[in-house]
Enzyme design. Sequence first.
Site, PDB file in Angstrom:
ATOM      1  N   GLU A  49     -17.675  29.976  15.585  1.00  0.00           N
ATOM      2  CA  GLU A  49     -17.210  29.905  14.204  1.00  0.00           C
ATOM      3  C   GLU A  49     -16.018  28.972  14.184  1.00  0.00           C
ATOM      4  O   GLU A  49     -15.148  29.047  15.055  1.00  0.00           O
ATOM      5  CB  GLU A  49     -16.759  31.282  13.710  1.00  0.00           C
ATOM      6  CG  GLU A  49     -17.891  32.193  13.324  1.00  0.00           C
ATOM      7  CD  GLU A  49     -17.369  33.525  12.775  1.00  0.00           C
ATOM      8  OE1 GLU A  49     -16.195  33.602  12.373  1.00  0.00           O
ATOM      9  OE2 GLU A  49     -18.146  34.482  12.793  1.00  0.00           O
ATOM     10  N   ASP A  60      -6.162  36.244   5.810  1.00  0.00           N
ATOM     11  CA  ASP A  60      -5.893  35.955   7.211  1.00  0.00           C
ATOM     12  C   ASP A  60      -4.599  36.598   7.666  1.00  0.00           C
ATOM     13  O   ASP A  60      -3.600  36.570   6.955  1.00  0.00           O
ATOM     14  CB  ASP A  60      -5.768  34.438   7.432  1.00  0.00           C
ATOM     15  CG  ASP A  60      -7.099  33.733   7.306  1.00  0.00           C
ATOM     16  OD1 ASP A  60      -8.136  34.410   7.450  1.00  0.00           O
ATOM     17  OD2 ASP A  60      -7.105  32.519   7.061  1.00  0.00           O
TER      18      ASP A  60
END
Lengths: 266, 411
Positions: A49, A60
């Site tokens: 990824e 995040d």
Amino acid sequence: MKSQISLAFEKCKRENRPALLTYTVAGDNSKKKSLEILKSISQYADIVEIGFPFNAPTADGPQIQNSTYRALKNGFKLKDAFQIVKNYKKSRNAKPCILMGYYQMVYSYGENKFVKKCKQAGVNGLIIVDLPWPDNKKFAKLCRKNSITFVQLISPTTSKERMKKIIRDSHDLNYLISMLSTTGGKLKVSPKRILKNYFKIKRINKSKNMVIGFGITNKTIGSFKKADGLVVGSALCKGISDSIKNRQNPVIKLNKMVKVLKNKII
Amino acid sequence: MKVKKGIPLIDQHDKNGFYGGKFGGNYVAETLKKPIDDLSKLFDKCRKDKKFLKERDDLYENYVGSPTRFFKLQNLTDHLGGAQIYAKMVSDANGGAHKIYNAITHAMLCKKAKKKYICTDTGAGYNGKMFSMVAKKFGLGCKVFMGTRDIERQKPNCDAIRKNGAEIVPVTSGSRTLVDAVSECIRYWVSNCDKVHMGIGSLVGPNIFVKICGWSTAQISRELKVQLEDEFGEIPNKLKLINCVGGGSSAYGFWSEFFDYNKKHIELIGVEAGGPKNSKLHAAPLSKNSKIGILHGAAAYCVQDNDGQISETESCSSGLDYPSCSPIHCFLKDVGRARYTVATDEEAFSAYKLVTELEEISPSLEPAHSFAEAIKIAPKLDESNIIVVNSCGDSLKDRDIIKKRLGNYIR
Ligand SMILES: Cc1ncc(COP(=O)(O)O)c(C=O)c1O
């Protein structure tokens, strides 16, 4: 025709182990180094990824934010992500590759143009963190038309009803967020409970692969061997931060880290 | 695309939360879908609940202090020699700004949801201060996310937040201002949405937050409408309502009773932060024709670079220093119901100076932007024109900035 992503999972199943998915940020800590890192960790990873940086990320944790800001500070542009994938895909060990990021980057580039660029570069899958079902229906269709797997996310807060609909509309891969957390949080739920939930969801449609991510490190990964696949991101981003701090080569450091992770699940 | 009459503007979205088909929405991580859905259902229920409304109105009356004053600025009017200038003193509200209205609704919803903790973002520190006040009043634990640049420049409000027992969480990422504070607050909610209620401090964010905020600040224009009728016997037929726009919560609240009027009758003027005169940076996505971007869960005009990254902004007023704006203001701009313009830092400071010299009021640097526009247009208009400025914040929080810039701060 089966997607490369599905084929990767089949291979792992034949080897009786979960797939190992890595997450690193394109351009961290430089364009060149991030490509080298990808090539190097592909010795052990099954799917890579690759995050494309956005400077107002709302899901995040600190580790991935550090990587993101590092890449942006080094002048990263979205077109570099496509270039990195393209070059990566030419390499010997290249694995299926999933781009991951926030919708603003896609929207600003233009959905059609973005997907076309992905296809040209050889991207196999896309995760758009803040484009949940059902708002993602149109975009997911566009991905499918271009043979790109649009990966749906499922979270501990997702209701059963909603899960069924998400999985019904999903392509060949879904992603279970292990716990209520941004990326990189400490695992605050026991692996046993996460797996219990995981298999409950798997039962909705066994033919679709589902990976688990968030909070997975070399300490916890061994407990999740029964899943189809496992994503390690923040730990690797932290690895890059640490190696920069200690003036080590992040390529060597990450290669070692991914090797350790792989050894824990075979 | 046009404004529908007789329906609150906050409710004029489609089933996906978009105004005018393209502004707003719910661009959030999957984890937040359920908490947002729960909050939407709770809010829909509460806003129809007579008991809830009564409790709110009691709080507005006895805790916020309503109505906030409305009066003519005779000296400023005489000085400029044109339109008649009035002020709506929203800074009279408990805490010193309009942010109290939204904070009250959120604290009430937090209680209804049986949550013990509340979190929010702040730029100018006013929103954080108001949340800390209501948290104390309602017995809630409170975290306020604030960029370290704003912590440095808005000390009086930070002191108030801490005094009320809330925790300020410093945010050091990006430009260290409001945009980063909101991002961090949303991230915190992603991790803690099972126990914590989140309130966003302006008319921005996923659809439900836009709605809750607008529903709350609408109190301002309900008061204003009555006050206008008291003062003039009717709604004046050449009326201009000037309000600064950061996220756009005070502007929405100031205007919400007046969208249905013809724009020649009641003109709505939003003033964004133009930043320092010689700087390329600004915080004016509406007036400077920024592209639509997706920030903090919504599609709206947003200051961004060619690659889609959110740009840094600059303004002397922390409260306006935000790269995006409310989907509602994007809609109002596109349908032409409101007009948006900018005032520079320099213009805001000189407006502050002139207004405080002539009048017994002391607006903060955010409404100083609104006064700057009033000062620009009033001389060109005759006295049949009525200008009302929303003086939505008190200057005390800007004491240090004003002292540094103008040499002294007198109250
Ligand atoms: C006094 C004051 N006015 C205006 C604003 C801008 O916000 P909004 O546009 O949501 O009213 C703020 C924000 O902090 C503020 O404190």
